[in-house]
Design an enzyme around this catalytic site. Structure first.
Site, PDB file in Angstrom:
ATOM      1  CB  SER A   1     -35.714 -59.901 -53.055  1.00  0.00           C
ATOM      2  OG  SER A   1     -34.476 -59.302 -53.373  1.00  0.00           O
TER       3      SER A   1
ATOM      4  CE1 TYR B   1     -33.574 -65.061 -52.571  1.00  0.00           C
ATOM      5  CE2 TYR B   1     -32.783 -63.065 -53.646  1.00  0.00           C
ATOM      6  CZ  TYR B   1     -33.335 -63.693 -52.545  1.00  0.00           C
ATOM      7  OH  TYR B   1     -33.641 -62.960 -51.419  1.00  0.00           O
TER       8      TYR B   1
END
Length: 243
Positions: free
Chosen positions: A137, A150
Site C-alpha cells: 500500500s 496497518y
C-alpha cells in the site's frame, strides 16, 4: 508471462481489488482460482467468469491454504500466477493499538502471503516458473496519523517481497510488488478497528479514489512484464502515477 491459458490464484477475491483482478485475468484467458472466506460471493463471481473455480479459504489457516493449492492443482495440474491480495486495515494511535488486533492483521497481511508463497513455490520450481504479485500500500510512503499498525504490515510485506526477489533470482519465478493508492473497495467497511479514524483520514483525498479495475490492470502489467514493482500513488504523494 503470457496470461492466456495460465492458472491464477487470487486471494481476497470476494470484492474490491481481488474481484477486479480475477475478472481481468479471466478476460485475458486465465483459469482463475478464487479464494476468500465469503464463499457465496466467490461462487457467484466464478459463475460469471469463463473458467473459474471458487474455494472457500481462510488464508491465515495453513491447512486451508494447503488444501486450496491442492484443489487448484487437481483441477488444472499447475499454478502459474498467485496474487496475494487478501488484507485488512487497522486505525489507532500508537498508544491505543490493541496488540491482539495488530497480531491479527499482521497474520493476514504478512504471514498469510508468506505461507502461500512457501506452499506454491515448490510447484512453480517443478514446472519451470511462475509469478507472484504481493499487494502492499502507498500508505506507508509517508507516516500518517493512527496508521502505524496497518502501515507496518504493508512495510513488512514490501520488505518480504524484496527478499523473495533476491532469494528466487536464479529461478524463473517472478515476484512483484504492487502499491495501490486509495481505492474504491470495502477495506474501510471491513476494518479491524478505527473506522471513524480511517474515514476521517481518507476524507481530504476521497475525490482521488481510484477504481479497483485500475489496480487490476497494473497487476496484470506486472504479471506480463515480471517487473519488480509498480504503483498507482500520485507523484505528489511520493509515487510515480501521473494519471
Amino acid at each position: 508471462m503470457d496470461i492466456n491459458g495460465s492458472v491464477a490464484i487470487v486471494t481476497g477475491a470476494s470484492s474490491g481489488i481481488g474481484a477486479a483482478t480475477a475478472r481481468a485475468l479471466a478476460a485475458e484467458g486465465a483459469k482463475v482460482v478464487l479464494l476468500a472466506r465469503r464463499q457465496d460471493r466467490i461462487v457467484k463471481l466464478a459463475a460469471e467468469l469463463e473458467n473459474a473455480i471458487a474455494i472457500k479459504c481462510d488464508v491465515t489457516n495453513k491447512d486451508q491454504v494447503k488444501s486450496a493449492v491442492e484443489q487448484a492443482l487437481q483441477a488444472h495440474g499447475r499454478i502459474d500466477i498467485v496474487v496475494n491480495n487478501a488484507g485488512q486495515a487497522l486505525q489507532a494511535s500508537i498508544e491505543e493499538i490493541n496488540p491482539d488486533d495488530f497480531r491479527d492483521i499482521f497474520e493476514l497481511n504478512v504471514v498469510a502471503p508468506l505461507v502461500m508463497m512457501q506452499t506454491v513455490i515448490p510447484h512453480m520450481r517443478t514446472q519451470g516458473g511462475g509469478s507472484f504479485v504481493n499487494i502492499s500500500s502507498g500508505i506507508w510512503f509517508h507516516p500518517l496519523s493512527e496508521s502505524g499498525a496497518y502501515s507496518a504490515t504493508k512495510a513488512a510485506i514490501s520488505i518480504l517481497t524484496g527478499v523473495a526477489q533476491v532469494d528466487l533470482a536464479d529461478t524463473n519465478i517472478a515476484v512483484s510488488l504492487m502499491y495501490p493508492f486509495i481505492t474504491e473497495t470495502e477495506l474501510v467497511d471491513s476494518i479491524k478497528a478505527g473506522r471513524e479514524s480511517a474515514e476521517r483520514i481518507e476524507a481530504p483525498i476521497a475525490a482521488e479514489r481510484q477504481p479497483p479495475e485500475l489496480v487490476a490492470s497494473k497487476i496484470l502489467e506486472l504479471i506480463k512484464t515480471g517487473e519488480k514493482q509498480g504503483d498507482l500513488v500520485p507523484k505528489k504523494y511520493g509515487g510515480t502515477y501521473e494519471g
